[in-house]
Motif scaffolding. Structure first.
Motif, PDB file in Angstrom:
ATOM      1  N   ALA A  45      23.351  31.984   1.714  1.00  0.00           N
ATOM      2  CA  ALA A  45      23.486  31.494   3.090  1.00  0.00           C
ATOM      3  C   ALA A  45      22.990  30.059   3.186  1.00  0.00           C
ATOM      4  N   GLY A  46      21.883  29.767   2.550  1.00  0.00           N
ATOM      5  CA  GLY A  46      21.341  28.410   2.562  1.00  0.00           C
ATOM      6  C   GLY A  46      22.278  27.416   1.906  1.00  0.00           C
ATOM      7  N   ARG A  47      22.860  27.804   0.764  1.00  0.00           N
ATOM      8  CA  ARG A  47      23.817  26.914   0.088  1.00  0.00           C
ATOM      9  C   ARG A  47      25.041  26.667   0.952  1.00  0.00           C
ATOM     10  N   ALA A  48      25.481  27.687   1.676  1.00  0.00           N
ATOM     11  CA  ALA A  48      26.647  27.525   2.554  1.00  0.00           C
ATOM     12  C   ALA A  48      26.338  26.539   3.676  1.00  0.00           C
ATOM     13  N   VAL A  49      25.137  26.626   4.246  1.00  0.00           N
ATOM     14  CA  VAL A  49      24.743  25.702   5.312  1.00  0.00           C
ATOM     15  C   VAL A  49      24.692  24.273   4.776  1.00  0.00           C
ATOM     16  N   VAL A  50      24.114  24.097   3.603  1.00  0.00           N
ATOM     17  CA  VAL A  50      24.022  22.762   3.007  1.00  0.00           C
ATOM     18  C   VAL A  50      25.417  22.219   2.722  1.00  0.00           C
ATOM     19  N   LYS A  51      26.274  23.046   2.165  1.00  0.00           N
ATOM     20  CA  LYS A  51      27.646  22.613   1.863  1.00  0.00           C
ATOM     21  C   LYS A  51      28.371  22.190   3.139  1.00  0.00           C
ATOM     22  N   GLU A  52      28.219  22.968   4.203  1.00  0.00           N
ATOM     23  CA  GLU A  52      28.849  22.646   5.479  1.00  0.00           C
ATOM     24  C   GLU A  52      28.296  21.327   6.038  1.00  0.00           C
ATOM     25  N   TRP A  53      26.969  21.179   5.977  1.00  0.00           N
ATOM     26  CA  TRP A  53      26.356  19.955   6.489  1.00  0.00           C
ATOM     27  C   TRP A  53      26.868  18.741   5.717  1.00  0.00           C
ATOM     28  N   GLN A  54      26.916  18.867   4.382  1.00  0.00           N
ATOM     29  CA  GLN A  54      27.366  17.743   3.565  1.00  0.00           C
ATOM     30  C   GLN A  54      28.840  17.427   3.808  1.00  0.00           C
ATOM     31  N   ALA A  55      29.648  18.432   4.083  1.00  0.00           N
ATOM     32  CA  ALA A  55      31.063  18.194   4.371  1.00  0.00           C
ATOM     33  C   ALA A  55      31.215  17.379   5.659  1.00  0.00           C
ATOM     34  N   GLU A  56      30.315  17.575   6.595  1.00  0.00           N
ATOM     35  CA  GLU A  56      30.380  16.870   7.876  1.00  0.00           C
ATOM     36  C   GLU A  56      29.644  15.541   7.857  1.00  0.00           C
ATOM     37  N   ASN A  57      28.631  15.388   6.984  1.00  0.00           N
ATOM     38  CA  ASN A  57      27.752  14.222   7.042  1.00  0.00           C
ATOM     39  C   ASN A  57      27.651  13.415   5.751  1.00  0.00           C
ATOM     40  N   SER A  58      28.295  13.804   4.719  1.00  0.00           N
ATOM     41  CA  SER A  58      28.275  13.199   3.381  1.00  0.00           C
ATOM     42  C   SER A  58      27.159  13.812   2.533  1.00  0.00           C
ATOM     43  N   ALA A  59      27.291  13.643   1.242  1.00  0.00           N
ATOM     44  CA  ALA A  59      26.342  14.235   0.299  1.00  0.00           C
ATOM     45  C   ALA A  59      24.957  13.615   0.463  1.00  0.00           C
ATOM     46  N   PHE A  60      23.941  14.403   0.127  1.00  0.00           N
ATOM     47  CA  PHE A  60      22.582  13.894   0.159  1.00  0.00           C
ATOM     48  C   PHE A  60      22.418  12.807  -0.905  1.00  0.00           C
ATOM     49  N   THR A  61      21.633  11.799  -0.581  1.00  0.00           N
ATOM     50  CA  THR A  61      21.342  10.743  -1.548  1.00  0.00           C
ATOM     51  C   THR A  61      20.265  11.237  -2.509  1.00  0.00           C
ATOM     52  N   PRO A  62      20.134  10.594  -3.670  1.00  0.00           N
ATOM     53  CA  PRO A  62      19.048  10.973  -4.581  1.00  0.00           C
ATOM     54  C   PRO A  62      17.676  10.875  -3.917  1.00  0.00           C
ATOM     55  N   GLU A  63      17.493   9.902  -3.046  1.00  0.00           N
ATOM     56  CA  GLU A  63      16.217   9.744  -2.352  1.00  0.00           C
ATOM     57  C   GLU A  63      15.965  10.915  -1.407  1.00  0.00           C
ATOM     58  N   GLU A  64      17.000  11.332  -0.675  1.00  0.00           N
ATOM     59  CA  GLU A  64      16.848  12.478   0.231  1.00  0.00           C
ATOM     60  C   GLU A  64      16.524  13.750  -0.545  1.00  0.00           C
ATOM     61  N   LEU A  65      17.187  13.930  -1.696  1.00  0.00           N
ATOM     62  CA  LEU A  65      16.908  15.104  -2.521  1.00  0.00           C
ATOM     63  C   LEU A  65      15.482  15.071  -3.052  1.00  0.00           C
ATOM     64  N   ALA A  66      15.024  13.895  -3.481  1.00  0.00           N
ATOM     65  CA  ALA A  66      13.642  13.775  -3.981  1.00  0.00           C
ATOM     66  C   ALA A  66      12.644  14.075  -2.873  1.00  0.00           C
ATOM     67  N   ASP A  67      12.895  13.569  -1.672  1.00  0.00           N
ATOM     68  CA  ASP A  67      12.012  13.855  -0.540  1.00  0.00           C
ATOM     69  C   ASP A  67      11.973  15.349  -0.237  1.00  0.00           C
ATOM     70  N   ALA A  68      13.135  15.988  -0.255  1.00  0.00           N
ATOM     71  CA  ALA A  68      13.202  17.427   0.032  1.00  0.00           C
ATOM     72  C   ALA A  68      12.452  18.219  -1.032  1.00  0.00           C
ATOM     73  N   ARG A  69      12.620  17.849  -2.299  1.00  0.00           N
ATOM     74  CA  ARG A  69      11.909  18.548  -3.377  1.00  0.00           C
ATOM     75  C   ARG A  69      10.397  18.385  -3.226  1.00  0.00           C
ATOM     76  N   ALA A  70       9.964  17.176  -2.842  1.00  0.00           N
ATOM     77  CA  ALA A  70       8.529  16.940  -2.653  1.00  0.00           C
ATOM     78  C   ALA A  70       7.994  17.789  -1.498  1.00  0.00           C
ATOM     79  N   GLU A  71       8.758  17.870  -0.405  1.00  0.00           N
ATOM     80  CA  GLU A  71       8.335  18.703   0.729  1.00  0.00           C
ATOM     81  C   GLU A  71       8.233  20.166   0.327  1.00  0.00           C
ATOM     82  N   MET A  72       9.222  20.648  -0.442  1.00  0.00           N
ATOM     83  CA  MET A  72       9.191  22.044  -0.883  1.00  0.00           C
ATOM     84  C   MET A  72       8.016  22.291  -1.809  1.00  0.00           C
TER      85      MET A  72
END
Length: 88
Positions: A45-72
């Motif tokens: 379900a989480g992957r589906a939400v991310v895929k949908e968001w990226q389809a509407e807003n563009s793929a996450f940047t490497p910086e956004e992914l690094a920030d998300a990993r740090a938060e997790m």
């Protein structure tokens, strides 16, 4: 919650490992397997939400992914420090 008995086929070594893990946790094997299945469905379900968001807003940047990993990682560390659990 209603339950339903089902039959599944698993490799014998996997069943032995799962049974050992369930015993270590002090829970029935069926609860361990159900928990794993529930986690898989949440991940899907989480992957589906991310895929949908990226389809509407563009793929996450490497910086956004690094920030998300740090938060997790921070959230995991906080959770583990309050529960006394260790990272697997």
């Amino acid at each position: 919650m209603a339950t339903k008995k089902v039959t599944i086929t698993l490799d014998e070594s996997l069943v032995a490992a799962l049974a050992s893990a369930a015993e270590e946790e002090g829970i029935p094997l069926s609860r361990l397997v159900a928990g794993a299945a529930e986690r898989e469905l949440r991940l899907r379900a989480g992957r589906a939400v991310v895929k949908e968001w990226q389809a509407e807003n563009s793929a996450f940047t490497p910086e956004e992914l690094a920030d998300a990993r740090a938060e997790m990682a921070d959230a995991d560390a906080e959770y583990l420090s309050t529960t006394g659990a260790s990272a697997a």
